[in-house]
Structure formats: C-alpha cells, structure tokens
Write an enzyme that holds these catalytic residues in place. Structure first.
Site, mmCIF file in Angstrom:
data_model
loop_
_atom_site.group_PDB
_atom_site.id
_atom_site.type_symbol
_atom_site.label_atom_id
_atom_site.label_comp_id
_atom_site.label_asym_id
_atom_site.label_seq_id
_atom_site.Cartn_x
_atom_site.Cartn_y
_atom_site.Cartn_z
ATOM 1 N N SER A 22 -0.521 -7.350 4.950
ATOM 2 C CA SER A 22 -0.502 -6.634 3.675
ATOM 3 C C SER A 22 -1.186 -7.482 2.599
ATOM 4 C CB SER A 22 0.965 -6.377 3.306
ATOM 5 O OG SER A 22 1.095 -5.359 2.373
ATOM 6 N N PRO A 23 -1.862 -6.841 1.649
ATOM 7 C CA PRO A 23 -2.543 -7.633 0.611
ATOM 8 C C PRO A 23 -1.576 -8.529 -0.145
ATOM 9 C CG PRO A 23 -2.997 -5.281 0.378
ATOM 10 C CD PRO A 23 -1.991 -5.408 1.465
ATOM 11 N N CYS A 25 -1.802 -11.351 -3.310
ATOM 12 C CA CYS A 25 -2.498 -12.140 -4.316
ATOM 13 C C CYS A 25 -2.210 -13.618 -4.124
ATOM 14 C CB CYS A 25 -2.014 -11.746 -5.712
ATOM 15 S SG CYS A 25 -2.728 -10.226 -6.311
ATOM 16 N N ALA A 57 -5.547 -8.236 -3.618
ATOM 17 C CA ALA A 57 -6.249 -7.408 -4.588
ATOM 18 C C ALA A 57 -7.507 -8.147 -5.051
ATOM 19 C CB ALA A 57 -5.331 -7.133 -5.770
ATOM 20 N N TYR A 182 -0.689 -0.690 -11.315
ATOM 21 C CA TYR A 182 -2.040 -1.084 -11.734
ATOM 22 C C TYR A 182 -2.829 0.162 -12.164
ATOM 23 C CZ TYR A 182 -0.434 -5.542 -10.118
ATOM 24 O OH TYR A 182 0.322 -6.693 -9.991
ATOM 25 N N ARG A 230 -3.550 2.665 -1.154
ATOM 26 C CA ARG A 230 -2.138 2.253 -1.301
ATOM 27 C C ARG A 230 -1.577 2.932 -2.541
ATOM 28 N NH1 ARG A 230 0.934 -3.567 -0.832
ATOM 29 N NH2 ARG A 230 1.043 -2.846 1.309
ATOM 30 N N ARG A 324 5.504 -10.801 3.369
ATOM 31 C CA ARG A 324 6.200 -12.095 3.361
ATOM 32 C C ARG A 324 6.484 -12.651 4.755
ATOM 33 N NH1 ARG A 324 10.357 -9.890 -0.985
ATOM 34 N NH2 ARG A 324 9.753 -8.029 0.186
HETATM 35 C C1 LIG Z 1 2.700 -13.313 -2.631
HETATM 36 C C2 LIG Z 1 2.545 -11.822 -2.697
HETATM 37 C C3 LIG Z 1 1.404 -11.271 -3.262
HETATM 38 C C4 LIG Z 1 1.209 -9.872 -3.264
HETATM 39 N N1 LIG Z 1 0.034 -9.351 -3.724
HETATM 40 C C5 LIG Z 1 -0.242 -8.032 -3.519
HETATM 41 C C6 LIG Z 1 -1.536 -7.518 -3.745
HETATM 42 O O1 LIG Z 1 -2.492 -8.247 -4.057
HETATM 43 N N2 LIG Z 1 -1.720 -6.190 -3.557
HETATM 44 C C7 LIG Z 1 -0.723 -5.368 -3.141
HETATM 45 O O2 LIG Z 1 -0.939 -4.164 -2.988
HETATM 46 N N3 LIG Z 1 0.510 -5.842 -2.893
HETATM 47 C C8 LIG Z 1 0.762 -7.151 -3.041
HETATM 48 N N4 LIG Z 1 1.978 -7.653 -2.695
HETATM 49 C C9 LIG Z 1 2.984 -6.750 -2.092
HETATM 50 C C10 LIG Z 1 2.915 -6.826 -0.566
HETATM 51 O O3 LIG Z 1 1.653 -6.407 -0.073
HETATM 52 C C11 LIG Z 1 4.025 -5.968 0.066
HETATM 53 O O4 LIG Z 1 3.797 -4.628 -0.267
HETATM 54 C C12 LIG Z 1 5.428 -6.391 -0.393
HETATM 55 O O5 LIG Z 1 5.549 -7.800 -0.413
HETATM 56 C C13 LIG Z 1 6.511 -5.819 0.513
HETATM 57 O O6 LIG Z 1 6.292 -6.214 1.848
HETATM 58 P P1 LIG Z 1 7.124 -7.446 2.545
HETATM 59 O O7 LIG Z 1 8.582 -7.091 2.430
HETATM 60 O O8 LIG Z 1 6.620 -7.456 3.970
HETATM 61 O O9 LIG Z 1 6.816 -8.696 1.804
HETATM 62 C C14 LIG Z 1 2.211 -9.041 -2.721
HETATM 63 C C15 LIG Z 1 3.386 -9.609 -2.197
HETATM 64 C C16 LIG Z 1 3.548 -10.981 -2.155
HETATM 65 C C17 LIG Z 1 4.794 -11.548 -1.525
#
Ligand SMILES: Cc1cc2nc3c(=O)[nH]c(=O)nc-3n(C[C@H](O)[C@H](O)[C@H](O)COP(=O)(O)O)c2cc1C
Length: 355
Positions: A22-23, A25, A57, A182, A230, A324
């Site tokens: 997943s994306p 940042c 992103a 966003y 998304r 994560r």
């Molecule tokens: C460090 C970090 C950076 C993230 N940056 C983005 C991002 O750039 N674009 C996005 O759509 N979601 C971003 N997210 C959200 C994740 O892609 C994901 O949707 C969210 O963490 C839930 O999934 P998880 O429970 O597997 O962490 C970010 C999450 C984390 C932890």
C-alpha cells in the site's frame, strides 16, 4: 492453491500474487526527488515477494505535496531515479505502480515525526494550499485558496503530465489518490466542497473533477495498463460521503475504464470516530465489488496471512493492500506463503533460509 498466491491479471499486466504494498509516504525527498531511500525501501519489498508495489503519494505538482519532503513526479528530472527503482522492482518479479496525488488543503505541513503541523504560507517551506472551497481541514489552520477554473484546469493537466512521466519512468500501474481528505476527496465530499459552480453541489458535480482527472490520465496512459483509484469509501460522518456514494462513483469510474477501486476510508473530517478493528474497511471493498462489479482492493488492519487469504476466499476483494505489516516485515509475502503452505520462488540469494 492459496487464494493470496493466485495470480491476478488486469488488462495486460499480471500480478504474481494478490499482495500489494500500500502507498506509504516516506517524507524523505528533496524537491520531490526519489533517492537511495526509496530504492531500498521499495526494492526490499520486491525482494520480499509482493506482487504489486505502489509508491507513496507522488505529488503531481509542487503545491500538491503534503510536506516539502514529499516524493514528486512534477518535473521531468524526477523520472531518472524513479526509472531505476521500477527497473529493480521489475527485475525481481513484482510490478511497480505509482500513486499520483494532490494534497489540496492538506498541503504545506511538516513531516509527522516533526509534529505534522501546517506551515503557514508566509513561512519557510510553506506555501498557499489549494482546495475546492476556502475551508481549512483543522481548526486554526490557514484557509486554503478556492481553486478557480484555471486552477482546476491546471490540476487536470498536472495529473495528465504526471501520468506521461509515470510511463517514462516504467510504471505499469497508476493509482489515483482520491482518498484520505486530499484534493480529489475534498471535491467529492459535501463537507469540504461548498462550490456553487459545476464542480460543487450535486453528486454529479462533486465527482466531476475525479472523473475528468481519470479522463485526462487516460489520454496518455496506455489502454492495456491498469488504472486504480483509491477512495475513502466513507467519511464516518453524518452528512458526509457515504458507502452508497462510493458504489455510485465506482459504477461511473468503471464505465470510464478504471480497473480497481482501492477501498480505504476517512481522512477528510478531523474528528470523525473510526471504529478501528482488524479488517475494518473490508466491508467497503465487498460492497463496492458486489454492487458495482468493479475489482476492489481491501486495506486497513490486515496483518496475517490467514486473514488476507480469507478475504479473497470469501470473495470480499480481489487484491490485499498491506501497509504497516509490510513495514514490520518486508518479507511478509515469503512468510505468508510458508504459513499457507504455498510454494513460491525465493530470491536465489536467500534460498538457504527457505526451509
Ligand atoms: C507510514 C505511512 C504512510 C502512508 N502514506 C500513504 C500514502 O502516501 N498514500 C495513501 O493512500 N495512504 C497512505 N498511508 C495509508 C496506508 O496506505 C494504509 O491505507 C493504512 O496504513 C492502513 O493499512 P495498514 O493497516 O495495513 O497499515 C500511509 C500509511 C502509513 C503507515
């Protein structure tokens, strides 16, 4: 065969399994440039066996960055390093995707580990944020500038040029960031979009920018390459964007040639109460998939191989996005294959650790 490891073919791109990074940042760029951090961060997840790796992103314009340290794809000079990264990812059996984004009113902030606060536009590393309406996200934040027609045209052109750069950089999948409060999400939501022109008011008007961005990107993005969007499937807020709105949007986007909706939630209402629990957003992936017929991705608190496999087995989603858990363990896919007793190829360099 474990569902998590069944290949997924979308257009002419085949993912070797259903695990997408997943994306995320990284806030580790200068002037939008990718660097060694991005190569190692993304590259190690390719070595770890994920089928699809989507960059964080990547801002389509400098003013569309969340922070001054965001990754960007708004300058032709950004292409070179990104190309090296996609080359590495593809050489190791994964597919490289890029998330194209514009932060809108959530722009001009400091990195989360430095407090994550907004930087006023007249201070160092700050700039004036743009939005559908001059409504700040957080209390006490500087109000963004409401985009005029020329500004909206520039946003569309920026997404289109960024898509062209994504091709040059070797990406095979684009994901448009229409979630988490966003810019595109700000237009979708009646909470943040109070416009009275053709981009605000009715559902058709609020989705217009997202639809037009899809159309603009499609002008350059090859028809045989996947295009994902998304979204935040719900805002968890009375009077906000709902799951039914998401189904209606998915139907429109499917007709426009979008291949998959990546179903996240929240991010546009500062104090929304989100009922966090394992797989808490899967229900949206299932609803959107079943009611619109489009492919969906499930994301959010998915942390084990069995959980991910079951979501697919139950037909609730087509692809699993992990954020994560992939930070905790870049080799999650290799471990998951072992747990699900599914034979996968390990990098030859690592084979001695396989059994
Ligand atoms: C460090 C970090 C950076 C993230 N940056 C983005 C991002 O750039 N674009 C996005 O759509 N979601 C971003 N997210 C959200 C994740 O892609 C994901 O949707 C969210 O963490 C839930 O999934 P998880 O429970 O597997 O962490 C970010 C999450 C984390 C932890």
């Amino acid at each position: 065969m474990a569902h998590l490891f069944s290949p997924l073919k979308i257009k002419n791109i085949e993912l070797k399994n259903r695990i997408a990074v997943s994306p995320m940042c990284e806030y580790s760029s200068q002037d939008g440039f990718a660097n060694e951090w991005h190569l190692v961060h993304l590259g190690s997840r390719a070595v770890g066996g994920a089928g699809l790796i989507i960059t964080e992103a990547a801002a389509v314009s400098a003013e569309g960055r969340i922070t001054f340290a965001d990754l960007g794809i708004y300058n032709d000079r950004h292409i070179e390093k990104l190309k090296e990264i996609t080359g590495f990812i593809h050489a190791h059996g994964a597919v490289a995707g890029v998330q194209l984004a514009h932060a809108g009113r959530k722009a001009s902030h400091v990195e989360p580990w430095n407090g994550g606060k907004q930087i006023p536009s007249d201070q160092k590393n700050g700039w004036k944020a743009l939005a559908p309406s001059a409504i700040p996200f957080g209390n006490g934040e500087e109000a963004p500038l409401a985009l005029d027609k020329a500004g909206i045209e520039k946003v569309k052109a920026d997404f289109k040029t960024a898509a062209a750069r994504a091709i040059a950089a070797g990406f095979k999948v684009i994901e448009l960031h229409g979630a988490h409060g966003y810019l595109l999400h700000q237009f979708l939501s009646p909470v943040s979009n109070k416009r009275t022109d053709e981009y605000g008011g009715s559902f058709e008007n609020r989705i217009r920018l997202t639809v037009e961005v899809v159309e603009a990107v499609k002008e350059v993005w090859p028809a045989e390459n996947p295009l994902f969007v998304r979204i935040s499937a719900t805002e968890w807020t009375e009077g906000g964007w709902t799951a039914d709105d998401s189904v209606a949007l998915a139907k429109v986007l499917k007709d426009k040639g979008v291949d998959l909706i990546d179903c996240s939630s929240g991010g546009n209402v500062a104090h929304a109460k989100i009922p966090l629990k394992p797989g808490y957003q899967v229900e949206f992936a299932e609803k959107i998939k079943k009611e619109s017929g489009i492919l969906t991705g499930a994301v959010g608190l998915i942390t084990t191989a069995y959980q991910a496999n079951e979501i697919l087995q139950e037909g609730e989603a087509d692809l699993i996005f992990l954020a994560r858990e992939m930070l905790r363990d870049p080799h999650f896919p290799l471990r998951a294959a072992h747990e699900l007793r599914h034979e996968v190829k390990w990098p030859v360099q690592y084979e001695r650790a396989k059994w």
